[in-house]
Scaffold this motif. Structure first.
Motif, PDB file in Angstrom:
ATOM      1  N   LEU A  35      31.060  39.421  35.975  1.00  0.00           N
ATOM      2  CA  LEU A  35      29.964  39.529  36.937  1.00  0.00           C
ATOM      3  C   LEU A  35      29.053  40.675  36.547  1.00  0.00           C
ATOM      4  N   GLY A  36      29.676  41.762  36.115  1.00  0.00           N
ATOM      5  CA  GLY A  36      28.880  42.884  35.636  1.00  0.00           C
ATOM      6  C   GLY A  36      27.988  42.448  34.481  1.00  0.00           C
ATOM      7  N   LEU A  37      28.592  41.733  33.528  1.00  0.00           N
ATOM      8  CA  LEU A  37      27.816  41.250  32.375  1.00  0.00           C
ATOM      9  C   LEU A  37      26.713  40.294  32.825  1.00  0.00           C
ATOM     10  N   HIS A  38      27.090  39.330  33.683  1.00  0.00           N
ATOM     11  CA  HIS A  38      26.161  38.312  34.180  1.00  0.00           C
ATOM     12  C   HIS A  38      24.971  38.972  34.864  1.00  0.00           C
ATOM     13  N   PHE A  39      25.278  39.993  35.653  1.00  0.00           N
ATOM     14  CA  PHE A  39      24.231  40.679  36.395  1.00  0.00           C
ATOM     15  C   PHE A  39      23.313  41.462  35.469  1.00  0.00           C
ATOM     16  N   VAL A  40      23.939  42.247  34.593  1.00  0.00           N
ATOM     17  CA  VAL A  40      23.149  43.048  33.662  1.00  0.00           C
ATOM     18  C   VAL A  40      22.272  42.148  32.803  1.00  0.00           C
ATOM     19  N   ALA A  41      22.873  41.088  32.276  1.00  0.00           N
ATOM     20  CA  ALA A  41      22.131  40.199  31.388  1.00  0.00           C
ATOM     21  C   ALA A  41      21.001  39.489  32.127  1.00  0.00           C
ATOM     22  N   VAL A  96      34.080  29.101  34.773  1.00  0.00           N
ATOM     23  CA  VAL A  96      35.459  28.609  34.864  1.00  0.00           C
ATOM     24  C   VAL A  96      36.337  29.604  35.625  1.00  0.00           C
ATOM     25  N   THR A  97      36.141  30.892  35.332  1.00  0.00           N
ATOM     26  CA  THR A  97      36.947  31.909  36.016  1.00  0.00           C
ATOM     27  C   THR A  97      36.648  31.920  37.513  1.00  0.00           C
ATOM     28  N   VAL A  98      35.373  31.850  37.865  1.00  0.00           N
ATOM     29  CA  VAL A  98      35.025  31.864  39.291  1.00  0.00           C
ATOM     30  C   VAL A  98      35.567  30.628  39.992  1.00  0.00           C
ATOM     31  N   LEU A  99      35.462  29.459  39.343  1.00  0.00           N
ATOM     32  CA  LEU A  99      35.996  28.242  39.957  1.00  0.00           C
ATOM     33  C   LEU A  99      37.493  28.369  40.193  1.00  0.00           C
ATOM     34  N   ALA A 100      38.212  28.891  39.189  1.00  0.00           N
ATOM     35  CA  ALA A 100      39.662  29.029  39.347  1.00  0.00           C
ATOM     36  C   ALA A 100      39.978  29.940  40.519  1.00  0.00           C
ATOM     37  N   HIS A 101      39.320  31.091  40.574  1.00  0.00           N
ATOM     38  CA  HIS A 101      39.603  32.058  41.626  1.00  0.00           C
ATOM     39  C   HIS A 101      39.227  31.517  42.999  1.00  0.00           C
ATOM     40  N   GLY A 150      40.035  39.902  38.556  1.00  0.00           N
ATOM     41  CA  GLY A 150      39.717  41.058  37.729  1.00  0.00           C
ATOM     42  C   GLY A 150      38.708  40.714  36.652  1.00  0.00           C
ATOM     43  N   LEU A 151      38.924  39.563  36.011  1.00  0.00           N
ATOM     44  CA  LEU A 151      38.012  39.130  34.953  1.00  0.00           C
ATOM     45  C   LEU A 151      36.613  38.888  35.512  1.00  0.00           C
ATOM     46  N   VAL A 200      47.487  34.291  38.387  1.00  0.00           N
ATOM     47  CA  VAL A 200      46.261  33.739  37.803  1.00  0.00           C
ATOM     48  C   VAL A 200      45.069  34.070  38.697  1.00  0.00           C
ATOM     49  N   LYS A 201      45.257  33.931  40.002  1.00  0.00           N
ATOM     50  CA  LYS A 201      44.174  34.241  40.943  1.00  0.00           C
ATOM     51  C   LYS A 201      43.751  35.695  40.830  1.00  0.00           C
ATOM     52  N   ILE A 202      44.734  36.604  40.781  1.00  0.00           N
ATOM     53  CA  ILE A 202      44.428  38.033  40.709  1.00  0.00           C
ATOM     54  C   ILE A 202      43.757  38.390  39.387  1.00  0.00           C
ATOM     55  N   LEU A 203      44.319  37.868  38.273  1.00  0.00           N
ATOM     56  CA  LEU A 203      43.734  38.184  36.970  1.00  0.00           C
ATOM     57  C   LEU A 203      42.342  37.587  36.853  1.00  0.00           C
ATOM     58  N   ALA A 204      42.153  36.387  37.393  1.00  0.00           N
ATOM     59  CA  ALA A 204      40.812  35.787  37.393  1.00  0.00           C
ATOM     60  C   ALA A 204      39.863  36.679  38.178  1.00  0.00           C
TER      61      ALA A 204
END
Lengths: 128, 242, 128
Positions: free
Chosen positions: C34-40, C73-78, C28-29, C22-26
């Protein structure tokens, strides 16, 4: 006894002396991860200013135009880039993909991280 | 006609009940001699109470692992000129992460138990080789070779997780499990290593691979073991779900 | 009690395969989000969201709150799993680890709830 495995040696995780470049990668990942986690919670608190209304948020934005904050943001972006790219190596190697070449992967990804960090630092420090 | 260097051996001394301290011994050595030769000479001619481990003196037995100037080395194959210069000092300490019995001798019993539990196999058929240098010539398919791990414990000394977590079984037993699984294809090995203190405890510092004196590449073997464990788990999940 | 090295089969809580993956997949996600967040936030958004009213207008696009909540949520999990991994390396006693696990879960759930609430406040203010 001092030589035994023990939690009190935790500071030695961050001591790169006498260790190889692979340990540098491990240390970088840990340090950037901890820094980013701290930033995460600070960022969440800062966004609370949005809920307080336009004066609070706009006032806060004026505050962070101060160069000290910009420098802090550069550190965060650099940490994010290093942790993200190094994390790609960790994720792939950790499931057995390219684990034999992990040192080369680190060199390439870290070089990329340095280039991107310099680019974004320049953009943030000079472009603002 | 051989060159002679004056080298100070700064050796860690620790007897039970006494604080650890360093003692200096100045030796005249040939720079092409090995660190272990120096330690042996200190014992023979300077201080008979020095305890250290050694046996084969040719990197096969794994007994002489020590920290030389802070870095883990197999001292029988570490030439003096590679770690110091004329007039310099060589600091010799026992391996980290193992309890010290006396001076340079550490208690390896837990390590030997763990590697046994991983079903460590000292020989492997050549046709199951993983790594390029294990490759063999034509007509040797039914031969066996000695597995590279000499059970020296140097990888465990270097591992940052073994530094703080006594429960972690360590790189060598995990690498042994990978080798054993290769040889035996016994799923119980995978199930044993699929543990919070085994395969999933590694934080990929890869320091083990950096210090291994015997080309085992334990870091890579741990990741390969993970790959096999994952495959096994997913297969189980799919077949039990049916 | 210590699970000794020669006794790996004794159960002891920690980070097994599922939490690790879960940590690794998070992770990756996160790279993707982050790319989307940054671009947006920095390239598409007007003037980079430097004022309160820009933030409100920006959050009117329904895809934005969705991406941001998913990112949080993904960042918190990771981050929390990563931090927990570091704590585990300090070999905490089982009782303390149980307590810490509850604190981690609470921190994750509470921060997620706070973030979701904040997003909804911003969206609501923009329509009001």
């Amino acid at each position: 006894m001092e030589n035994q495995a023990s939690a009190k040696h935790w500071l030695k995780w961050f001591d790169p002396r006498n260790r190889s470049v692979s340990t540098w990668a491990f240390i970088l990942n840990r340090v950037t991860g901890l820094g980013l986690t701290l930033y995460l919670f600070l960022h969440l608190m800062m966004l609370g200013q949005l809920a307080k209304g336009p004066e609070a948020y706009n006032g806060f934005i004026a505050l962070v135009k101060n160069p000290i904050f910009t420098f802090g943001e550069v550190l965060v972006v650099t940490a994010g880039i290093i942790h993200g790219l190094n994390g790609i190596r960790v994720g792939l190697a950790g499931v057995g993909i390219g684990a034999r070449y992990q040192r080369s992967m680190f060199y390439i990804l870290f070089l990329l991280a340095v280039i991107l960090s310099i680019y974004f630092a320049a953009k943030m420090l000079l472009g603002a | 006609m051989s060159v002679k260097w004056n080298v100070t051996f700064r050796i860690s001394r620790q007897k039970s009940g006494v604080e650890r301290e360093f003692q200096d011994f100045v030796l005249e050595v040939d720079p092409n001699e090995y660190v272990l030769d120096g330690v042996e000479r200190v014992w023979a001619f300077h201080d008979r109470s020095l305890n250290y481990r050694h046996a084969c003196h040719h990197s096969t037995c794994g007994a002489c692992g020590m920290r030389v100037n802070g870095v883990e080395k197999l001292t029988c194959i570490t030439p003096i000129h590679s770690v110091t210069r004329n007039g310099g000092t060589i600091t010799v300490e026992p391996l980290r992460n193992f309890p010290v019995i006396s001076d340079l001798v550490v208690d390896m019993s837990r390590f030997y138990l763990a590697i046994d539990e991983a079903k460590f196999f000292p020989v492997a058929p050549v046709n199951k080789a993983d790594l390029p240098y294990e490759a063999h010539a034509e007509g040797q398919d039914d031969c066996e070779r000695l597995v590279d791990c000499i059970e020296c414990g140097i990888c465990i000394s270097a591992c940052p997780i073994a530094l703080t977590t006594p429960a972690y079984i360590g790189p060598a037993p995990l690498a042994a499990a990978q080798h054993a699984y290769n040889e035996l294809e016994d799923a119980s090995i995978l199930e044993l290593m699929d543990d919070v203190n085994a395969a999933w405890r590694c934080h990929h510092a890869f320091e083990c691979s950096a210090v291994c004196p015997s080309n085992v590449e334990p870091g890579w073997r741990i990741m390969d073991l993970r790959k096999r464990i994952m495959r096994h788990k997913i297969q189980n999940l799919l077949t039990s779900g049916k | 009690m210590d699970a000794s090295i020669g006794n790996v089969s004794r159960p002891r809580s920690g980070e097994g395969f599922w939490l690790w993956i879960v940590k690794i997949l998070a992770g990756g996600l996160i790279l993707f989000l982050l790319g989307l967040h940054f671009v947006a936030n920095h390239l598409v958004a007007p003037e980079g969201l430097m004022s309160y009213k820009d933030v409100l207008a920006y959050y009117q696009n329904p895809i934005i709150p969705i991406i941001e909540i998913l990112f949080l949520v993904t960042v918190l999990a990771h981050a929390l799993l990563g931090f927990r991994g570091i704590i585990l390396d300090l070999n905490p006693p089982a009782q303390l680890l149980k307590l810490l696990d509850w604190i981690f879960i609470f921190a994750g759930v509470a921060s997620s709830a706070y973030g979701i609430w904040l997003v909804m406040v911003v969206v609501a203010r923009g329509t009001g």
